[in-house]
Design a protein around this motif. Structure first.
Motif, PDB file in Angstrom:
ATOM      1  N   VAL A  71       0.845  -1.177   0.000  1.00  0.00           N
ATOM      2  CA  VAL A  71       0.000   0.000   0.000  1.00  0.00           C
ATOM      3  C   VAL A  71       0.887   1.235   0.000  1.00  0.00           C
TER       4      VAL A  71
ATOM      5  N   GLN B 129      -3.540   0.323  -3.356  1.00  0.00           N
ATOM      6  CA  GLN B 129      -3.442  -0.949  -2.646  1.00  0.00           C
ATOM      7  C   GLN B 129      -3.259  -2.103  -3.629  1.00  0.00           C
TER       8      GLN B 129
ATOM      9  N   PHE C 107      -8.191   3.707   4.863  1.00  0.00           N
ATOM     10  CA  PHE C 107      -7.630   2.492   5.431  1.00  0.00           C
ATOM     11  C   PHE C 107      -8.151   2.379   6.853  1.00  0.00           C
TER      12      PHE C 107
END
Length: 820
Positions: A456, A491, A576
């Motif tokens: 990420v 991601q 996130f």
């Protein structure tokens, strides 16, 4: 991945906005004629002594408030400040362990003002300068917003090398580690779980949910001026995600005295620390730098079998992971670049860490089912402009860019192959897997079914512009600002790519009204617009929120301070979720357009009684949360294909309680002490389980406690003592009490076996002995968790079943050299 052209266009638009803001900012500077006032400069000369002993004080910081004019006292206590434009100023003198001096003065053209100063000895913690509560520098006992402060002196006493360690044992704060394979961290404030507190660096919201998973353990304390904590949902100045409160990590600024220090410590189990820092001002330039390297070796001390849940000792799995982290930062200051009392600064920071844990026999394999590897690299760069005009009007602009990268692996990355039927639970090839291997060959099988790291990359752009000015001729102040934050997240989850982005715009205003010297009212309002997008489905989410804040300070007399505050905050799931710390198997959570923002309303009131040698404080708080957001397993068809969970609003919650503190010292300063106790009652409006749906009702009645927010102890407390012996010898002793709490226990990771348990309470004891030589050399020895306490009940099959230390005593020794 987000295309380079699109990301370049987004960044170009943002930087164009920054450039226009800077151009306007500089134009405003140039319109000010204060810089041309170079003639008829003034001087201030004097001597600083101790009020108690009448001895000259060396190295006192003497300066004019809100300016760059200042000087230290020499070995005879004398100071001299030259080249000051005529005008009205506030003269400040600060010195460690002495009460701050403040006096308004007026300088006429060409005047040489003689001013001798006497400082009164006091507990310096009562006179700390804080900025977080009101965005204005104020003494801690005079701010209307209750603020907790952790200073470098406390870092040293606690041997706190990271922000995570520094926050431990603060009233109303609980920092915890979960998962013995990775030791991810979580910050809880006033009973609310992780994700409800906003972490700022110098007032900027650069600490996202991605950074929050391990970031508090990665941010090191070298180069920090202090850490300020404001509890409650009054987010009118700082925006979303501050329902529980705000933690503001404040870096140092060059003082009038040059400061250089370096040191090292080594301890048991491969614990090592090395650091250096320095700052100096040379005429119109200043520089600040720091660097720190920490090593922590793996520790295997506890373990538990599925049946008994008792600690069986070493089990060949890490309890503390092996880690190697490095941090460095540098800031360059230029004074008066756009006229008198203007400052320009350029900031650069870097953090890098590698940690690994799991089965000690196989942990070198990043994809072994029982191991975990996490690599983090974080870069920050930015600049700031600040200008104070003669009438104390101030304008400021700050910009910050963050590049945060994580590469993580663990055995859960094999889930794809297991769920696809290629491998069984023991990672053995199935008949279906053998057929796929025969058809596509090893390279085809490897490409499709072998695990891949969770990668990420987050890019943040943050800009904040603000303006403030006095109201009338009193201490009243008005402040307004605008803040913009752009986040791009790329991601790659086990080979499956997903991009996300979010835009947040906040407009805020605050009026700080002093009706009398002892009566102050602060009102604030912030409007936020949030828009986010997930490229996996092209789904968009946007919301608009208006949050007010109100605070009152009343001093019936010079020793007593009454505070009351009320505020509102909001939160939406961001790019996130720190709940999902899992690595290569990180699940996707769907955020539908029907999701309402989580709202919080917070109230607090308190009394503080200050004397020269002690302080007593009581704070009472209550926070209501509406539309509490959780993720659940959705029904078929509820979410688009590829998502594992769904964000939903699940009712209400509240947290309430009180903090009681008593701190002080003996009159001869030989003994300093600090006691605090916190009571928290954090509950959901409705229980999560009843007798009808609780999995193990036949053997456990934990459903009766399922309305409690898990991992929130009702009682906690701390006591510390610092004894100052002759010859600069100091002994520090600290004990932390953590009361019982309710925790979910899922044996074998099987939800049908879930039980809600009440944990044991426990104490942790730390101590440190130090000796200073010639005021420059400091040598010390100490220990953390001296009585080797570890969690009594253990279950290796449930990574989240952690409520107490998994490893015990750490002994250490070291030194520090200060070249001030």
């Amino acid at each position: 991945m987000l295309s380079k052209n699109k990301r370049f266009a987004n960044n170009a638009r943002f930087l164009a906005l920054v450039a226009v803001s800077v151009f306007i900012f500089i134009g405003h500077f140039q319109s000010d004629d204060a810089y041309s006032q170079t003639g008829n400069r003034c001087e201030i000369v004097g001597k600083v002594r101790s009020l108690d002993t009448h001895e000259a004080l060396i190295g006192v910081n003497v300066y004019l408030k809100n300016t760059t004019y200042g000087a230290p006292t020499d070995k005879e206590g004398n100071f001299e400040i030259k080249g000051i434009p005529a005008g009205t100023y506030t003269l400040i003198a600060t010195y460690t362990s002495y009460k701050n001096y403040s006096q308004e003065i007026e300088l006429t053209p060409g005047q040489i003002l003689h001013r001798d100063i006497e400082l009164e000895y006091s507990i310096h913690m009562f006179d700390e300068i804080v900025v977080t509560g009101t965005r204005q520098a104020r003494e801690i006992k005079e701010v209307p917003i209750r603020t907790e402060v952790i200073t470098p002196a406390e870092f040293k006493k606690k041997e706190a090398k990271t922000v995570f360690q520094a926050l431990d044992a603060l009233p109303g704060i609980r920092v915890e580690e979960q998962c013995s394979n990775c030791n991810f961290s979580m910050l809880r404030m006033e009973g609310l779980e992780g994700g409800y507190s906003q972490v700022l660096i110098d007032g900027m919201p650069s600490f996202s949910g991605l950074a929050g998973v391990y970031g508090l353990q990665q941010l090191q304390t070298s180069g920090l001026e202090q850490i300020e904590v404001v509890k409650g949902a009054g987010s009118a100045l700082y925006g979303s995600d501050a329902l529980g409160g705000v933690v503001n990590i404040i870096t140092k600024k060059p003082g009038v005295l040059p400061e250089y220090s370096f040191g090292s410590s080594v301890g048991s189990h491969g614990t090592q620390n090395y650091y250096m820092s320095g700052s100096q001002r040379l005429h119109r330039f200043g520089i600040l730098f720091s660097a720190q390297r920490d090593f922590e070796g793996a520790i295997d001390q506890t373990g538990g079998e599925l049946a008994s849940f008792k600690d069986i000792g070493k089990d060949n799995y890490t309890d503390r992971v092996d880690s190697d982290k490095m941090g460095a930062n540098a800031t360059v200051f230029i004074y008066d670049p756009f006229g008198v009392n203007s400052t320009f600064k350029v900031i650069g920071r870097v953090n890098d860490e590698f940690r690994k844990g799991g089965n000690l026999d196989t942990w070198d394999d990043p994809f072994d089912p029982d191991s975990e590897h996490i690599k983090t690299t974080r870069y920050e760069a930015g600049f700031g402009l600040d200008k104070i005009f003669d009438n104390e009007r101030e304008i400021a602009f700050e910009y910050q860019y963050v590049d945060h990268y994580r590469n993580a692996t663990n055995g859960a990355a094999w889930d794809k192959a297991i769920e696809g039927g290629m491998l069984d639970d023991d990672l053995e090839l199935t008949a279906l897997g053998q057929n796929y291997l025969d058809t596509h060959g090893f390279e085809g099988f490897r490409s499709e079914w072998y695990p891949k790291p969770f990668i990420v990359q987050e890019y943040l752009h943050i800009a904040d512009s603000r303006y403030s000015q006095p109201i009338g001729s009193s201490e009243s102040h008005f402040l307004a600002g605008i803040q913009y934050k752009r986040s791009d997240l790329e991601q790659n989850i086990n080979g499956s790519k997903n991009d996300k982005n979010a835009n947040d715009l906040g407009i805020y205003a605050q009026a700080d009204i002093h009706f009398r010297e002892n009566l102050e009212l602060v009102t604030g309002l912030r409007f936020d617009y949030h828009k986010s997008e997930d490229s996996f489905t092209s789904a968009e989410y946007d919301t608009k929120v208006l949050n007010p804040r109100l605070a009152l300070r009343w001093n019936p007399n010079e020793n007593l301070t009454f505070r009351a505050s009320a505020g509102m905050g909001y939160r939406v799931p961001y790019l996130f979720a720190e709940d999902m710390h899992l690595c290569a198997s990180a699940p996707r959570i769907f955020k539908g357009a029907d999701l309402d923002p989580e709202r919080a309303t917070s109230f607090s009131t308190g009394l503080d009684y200050y004397k020269s040698n002690y302080r007593i404080g009581l704070s009472i708080f209550h926070t209501n949360i509406e539309d509490k957001i959780e993720f659940i397993t959705p029904d078929d068809g509820d979410v688009p294909s590829g998502f594992d969970y769904r964000w939903v609003n699940l009712g209400k919650a509240y947290t309430q309680g009180f903090d009681l503190t008593y701190a002080g010292m003996t009159y001869n300063t030989k003994l300093q002490y600090d006691f605090n106790v916190t009571y928290v009652n954090a509950k959901l409006d409705e229980p999560r389980y009843t007798a009808d749906n609780y999995p193990t009702v036949a053997t456990n009645d934990g459903y009766k406690n399922s309305d409690y927010i898990p991992r929130s102890p009702k009682w906690s407390g701390n006591a510390s003592f610092t004894v100052n012996f002759p010859q600069d010898v100091q002994l520090y002793f600290h004990t932390k009490y953590t009361g019982s709490m309710f925790i979910d226990h899922v044996p074998g990771d099987d939800g049908d076996l879930l039980v809600i348990e009440e944990t044991d309470d426990y104490f942790i004891f730390d101590s440190k002995l130090s000796k200073k030589i010639n005021k420059r050399f400091d040598f010390f020895i100490g220990g953390k968790n001296l009585f080797d306490y570890t969690q009594k009940r253990r279950d290796n099959s449930d990574a989240a079943y952690i409520y107490a230390p998994l490893y015990g005593r750490i002994l250490y020794s070291g030194f520090e050299i200060n070249l001030n």
